[in-house]
Enzyme design. Structure first.
Site, PDB file in Angstrom:
ATOM      1  CG  HIS A 238       2.058  -1.483   5.012  1.00 24.40           C
ATOM      2  ND1 HIS A 238       1.575  -1.634   3.398  1.00 24.40           N
ATOM      3  CD2 HIS A 238       2.075  -0.954   5.474  1.00 24.40           C
ATOM      4  CE1 HIS A 238       1.629  -0.081   3.323  1.00 24.40           C
ATOM      5  NE2 HIS A 238       1.871   0.611   4.580  1.00 24.40           N
ATOM      6  CG  HIS A 277      -5.860  -3.801  -1.222  1.00 23.45           C
ATOM      7  ND1 HIS A 277      -6.241  -2.641  -0.982  1.00 23.45           N
ATOM      8  CD2 HIS A 277      -4.232  -3.510  -0.805  1.00 23.45           C
ATOM      9  CE1 HIS A 277      -5.383  -1.633  -0.652  1.00 23.45           C
ATOM     10  NE2 HIS A 277      -3.699  -1.973  -1.303  1.00 23.45           N
ATOM     11  CG  ASP A 333       2.939  -6.862  -1.382  1.00 24.91           C
ATOM     12  OD1 ASP A 333       1.908  -5.949   0.054  1.00 24.91           O
ATOM     13  OD2 ASP A 333       3.940  -5.979  -1.629  1.00 24.91           O
TER      14      ASP A 333
HETATM   15  C1  SDX Z   1       0.113  -3.412   1.138  1.00 23.17           C
HETATM   16  O1  SDX Z   1      -3.307  -0.224   2.162  1.00 23.17           O
HETATM   17  C2  SDX Z   1      -2.419  -0.258   0.828  1.00 23.17           C
HETATM   18  O2  SDX Z   1      -2.885   0.591   0.334  1.00 23.17           O
HETATM   19  C3  SDX Z   1      -1.374  -1.130   1.231  1.00 23.17           C
HETATM   20  C4  SDX Z   1      -0.489  -1.437  -0.118  1.00 23.17           C
HETATM   21  C5  SDX Z   1      -0.136  -0.171  -0.487  1.00 23.17           C
HETATM   22  O3  SDX Z   1       0.394  -0.007  -1.504  1.00 23.17           O
HETATM   23  O4  SDX Z   1       0.954   1.143   0.241  1.00 23.17           O
HETATM   24  O5  SDX Z   1      -1.450  -2.250  -1.422  1.00 23.17           O
HETATM   25  C6  SDX Z   1       0.724  -2.187   0.088  1.00 23.17           C
HETATM   26  O6  SDX Z   1       0.050  -3.514   1.622  1.00 23.17           O
HETATM   27  C7  SDX Z   1      -0.899  -4.865  -0.177  1.00 23.17           C
HETATM   28  C8  SDX Z   1      -0.590  -5.437   1.296  1.00 23.17           C
HETATM   29  C9  SDX Z   1      -0.267  -6.533   1.524  1.00 23.17           C
HETATM   30  N1  SDX Z   1      -0.397  -7.824   2.684  1.00 23.17           N
HETATM   31  C10 SDX Z   1      -0.754  -9.131   2.598  1.00 23.17           C
HETATM   32  O7  SDX Z   1      -0.804  -9.484   1.205  1.00 23.17           O
HETATM   33  C11 SDX Z   1      -1.258  -9.945   3.941  1.00 23.17           C
HETATM   34  C12 SDX Z   1      -2.588 -10.153   3.366  1.00 23.17           C
HETATM   35  N2  SDX Z   1      -3.548  -9.697   3.339  1.00 23.17           N
HETATM   36  C13 SDX Z   1      -4.335  -9.139   4.615  1.00 23.17           C
HETATM   37  O8  SDX Z   1      -3.572  -9.317   5.576  1.00 23.17           O
HETATM   38  C14 SDX Z   1      -5.697  -8.876   3.751  1.00 23.17           C
HETATM   39  O9  SDX Z   1      -6.248  -8.741   3.208  1.00 23.17           O
HETATM   40  C15 SDX Z   1      -5.258  -7.478   3.936  1.00 23.17           C
HETATM   41  C16 SDX Z   1      -4.224  -6.452   5.743  1.00 23.17           C
HETATM   42  C17 SDX Z   1      -4.429  -6.600   3.054  1.00 23.17           C
HETATM   43  C18 SDX Z   1      -5.889  -6.375   3.907  1.00 23.17           C
HETATM   44  O10 SDX Z   1      -7.545  -6.297   5.496  1.00 23.17           O
HETATM   45  P1  SDX Z   1      -9.121  -6.349   6.225  1.00 23.17           P
HETATM   46  O11 SDX Z   1      -9.071  -4.689   4.642  1.00 23.17           O
HETATM   47  O12 SDX Z   1      -8.410  -5.956   7.278  1.00 23.17           O
HETATM   48  O13 SDX Z   1      -8.829  -6.964   5.410  1.00 23.17           O
HETATM   49  P2  SDX Z   1     -10.713  -7.944   6.572  1.00 23.17           P
HETATM   50  O14 SDX Z   1      -9.404  -8.867   7.249  1.00 23.17           O
HETATM   51  O15 SDX Z   1     -11.536  -7.034   6.332  1.00 23.17           O
HETATM   52  O16 SDX Z   1     -11.052  -8.918   5.733  1.00 23.17           O
HETATM   53  C19 SDX Z   1     -12.097  -9.697   5.257  1.00 23.17           C
HETATM   54  C20 SDX Z   1     -12.391 -11.335   5.330  1.00 23.17           C
HETATM   55  C21 SDX Z   1     -11.694 -11.384   6.676  1.00 23.17           C
HETATM   56  O17 SDX Z   1     -12.391 -13.358   7.036  1.00 23.17           O
HETATM   57  P3  SDX Z   1     -13.942 -13.553   8.047  1.00 23.17           P
HETATM   58  O18 SDX Z   1     -13.589 -12.669   8.962  1.00 23.17           O
HETATM   59  O19 SDX Z   1     -15.074 -12.639   7.012  1.00 23.17           O
HETATM   60  O20 SDX Z   1     -13.710 -15.052   7.596  1.00 23.17           O
HETATM   61  O21 SDX Z   1     -11.239 -11.750   4.455  1.00 23.17           O
HETATM   62  C22 SDX Z   1     -10.340 -12.353   5.417  1.00 23.17           C
HETATM   63  C23 SDX Z   1     -10.374 -12.418   6.545  1.00 23.17           C
HETATM   64  O22 SDX Z   1      -9.796 -13.052   7.654  1.00 23.17           O
HETATM   65  N3  SDX Z   1      -9.015 -12.487   4.305  1.00 23.17           N
HETATM   66  C24 SDX Z   1      -8.406 -13.004   4.564  1.00 23.17           C
HETATM   67  C25 SDX Z   1      -6.972 -12.446   4.100  1.00 23.17           C
HETATM   68  N4  SDX Z   1      -7.048 -11.612   3.815  1.00 23.17           N
HETATM   69  C26 SDX Z   1      -8.439 -10.656   4.129  1.00 23.17           C
HETATM   70  N5  SDX Z   1      -8.125 -14.521   4.804  1.00 23.17           N
HETATM   71  C27 SDX Z   1      -6.937 -15.261   4.075  1.00 23.17           C
HETATM   72  N6  SDX Z   1      -5.634 -14.443   3.438  1.00 23.17           N
HETATM   73  C28 SDX Z   1      -5.447 -13.458   3.873  1.00 23.17           C
HETATM   74  N7  SDX Z   1      -4.988 -12.631   2.627  1.00 23.17           N
END
Ligand code: SDX
Length: 399
Positions: A238, A277, A333
């Protein structure tokens, strides 16, 4: 096996509640607060005005605006007992731990703001009590961040200035040059931070705002709820992602190493911080604006060398089927950490620069909950998918 209907886990991610504060269209990459598109607020408003809009639902008229700015900027000083708590923290404590501790301490030292002592209707029955504590918490949030910076620098605290704007005062209290008489922060950096604060102020029902609303629904004091929300924001998935992005880019080290790193991501050995996201499935409108702010800051502070690796990483990921198929794009971010690094903030101070503006959004949702939530506690139900009914087995009979 025992007749339990097991729901699709995706259902758990889509439960929704109503709100008048922020609307996001994840497919269009659209974000608005109280009806105003984020692009207009970022280019025409400033952080304190946007905070007023989020919390009270309208853009303030001249009198409301003057009063709001006066009240906030005259409630930026921290009480001595809170300063003692911050001073007692180790110089290398993570600033988010300091923030959580200091905000909780502000509540501990304010019995008049505690529904446990004053009665559960303290805030729901009295708008003045709610508004007074909204002003105190928002006004002092920046000073907590600045005070933790001064502990890190092992330098005396710099008292806030009520004649500066919110972000100008924050930079002034943090900056080592402020000990020089009459020092004013670089106005280009003040403007850049103010835009960043607008972009980070609120974002619908994200993890930390859901925490604020969830904890606030038990009618606890707002300081404890803000401390809980800040703890949620602290996590690297986050608000801690802006710090994690820089640590990731430093680990990659060069443009040439980008392809190998992305292969590790595809093998799930690495996470591409700053990408992806839960809601945005095409682009995060904030990341586009932040990229433009970066150029403003690089002009004032010099170009951050890591921007080349970051740009190569972004370009490669956007062309790679693995990320395109999963609809992964730069989020808020991805670029913000590069800006904070160029401005000279220590790496572990990046999340607190997310937390301070997000206090405005947390307070807006807390007020909305108390104004319209008719004091109902949040108590989600779960879908039980565990063992079916069975009898106890004495230890001597367990295999
Ligand atoms: C913020 O919610 C908000 O509005 C948050 C925010 C705010 O203003 O409050 O916008 C601020 O927190 C932005 C996000 C910051 N976090 C990161 O940058 C960390 C990296 N991002 C991931 O951890 C992820 O994308 C999340 C946590 C942001 C979202 O996670 P989800 O929605 O649970 O995504 P998912 O796991 O369902 O993804 C689907 C697929 C998966 O792969 P498969 O199982 O299909 O093989 O995409 C992959 C995930 O493994 N994936 C990623 C990834 N994000 C998703 N793979 C590699 N790197 C990533 N960043």
């Amino acid at each position: 096996s025992n007749g339990l209907r097991v729901f699709d886990p995706a259902f758990l991610n889509t439960a929704a509640i109503s709100s008048k504060i922020t609307f996001i269209d994840g497919d269009r990459g659209f974000l608005m607060h109280r009806g105003y598109p984020i692009e207009q607020l970022a280019s025409k408003s400033d952080f304190l005005e946007t905070a007023y809009l989020l919390i009270y639902g309208v853009l303030p008229d001249k009198k409301q605006d003057d009063t709001w700015r006066y009240e906030i900027m005259h409630h930026t000083a921290l009480a001595e007992d809170v300063m003692k708590v911050i001073s007692s923290m180790r110089y290398d404590s993570h600033p988010m731990s300091v923030f959580i501790t200091a905000i909780a301490a502000m509540g501990a030292f304010a019995p008049e703001a505690n529904p446990a002592l004053q009665g559960r209707d303290l805030y729901t029955a009295n708008a003045d009590v709610m508004n007074k504590n909204i002003i105190r918490i928002l006004g002092k949030a920046g000073t907590v961040a600045a005070a933790s910076m001064r502990v890190r620098m092992n330098r005396p605290f710099i008292p806030p200035r009520s004649d500066y704007s919110y972000c100008e005062n924050l930079l002034y209290m943090m900056d080592s040059h402020s000990e020089a008489e009459g020092y004013k922060p670089d106005q280009r950096l003040v403007k850049a931070l103010d835009i960043l604060f607008i972009l980070h102020a609120d974002h619908e029902m994200n993890c930390s705002t859901a925490t604020m609303t969830h904890v606030g629904s038990s009618l606890v004091d707002p300081y404890s709820a803000i401390a809980a929300a800040a703890a949620a924001l602290y996590g690297p998935l986050h608000g801690g992602a802006n710090e994690a992005v820089i640590r990731m880019i430093e680990r990659i080290g060069s443009v040439e190493a980008v392809p190998e790193f992305l292969e590790k991501v595809k093998r799930k050995e690495e996470l591409l911080f700053g990408f992806g996201h839960r809601v945005y499935r095409n682009t995060d409108p904030r990341s586009k604006i932040i990229r433009e702010v970066a150029e403003m800051v690089f002009e004032a502070c010099g170009r951050e060398p890591l921007i080349e690796v970051a740009t190569a990483l972004r370009d490669a990921a956007l062309k790679d089927e693995f990320f395109v198929k999963r609809r992964l794009y730069p989020n808020v971010d991805f670029w913000s950490g590069l800006i904070y690094k160029a401005m000279g903030f220590p790496l572990d101070f990046f999340p607190i620069l997310f937390a301070v503006p997000r206090v405005a959004g947390w307070l807006a949702h807390w007020k909305q909950l108390l104004d319209h939530g008719n004091g109902k506690i949040w108590r989600p139900r779960q879908i039980y998918v565990g063992e079916g009914l069975r009898d106890y087995v004495p230890i001597e009979k367990r295999e």
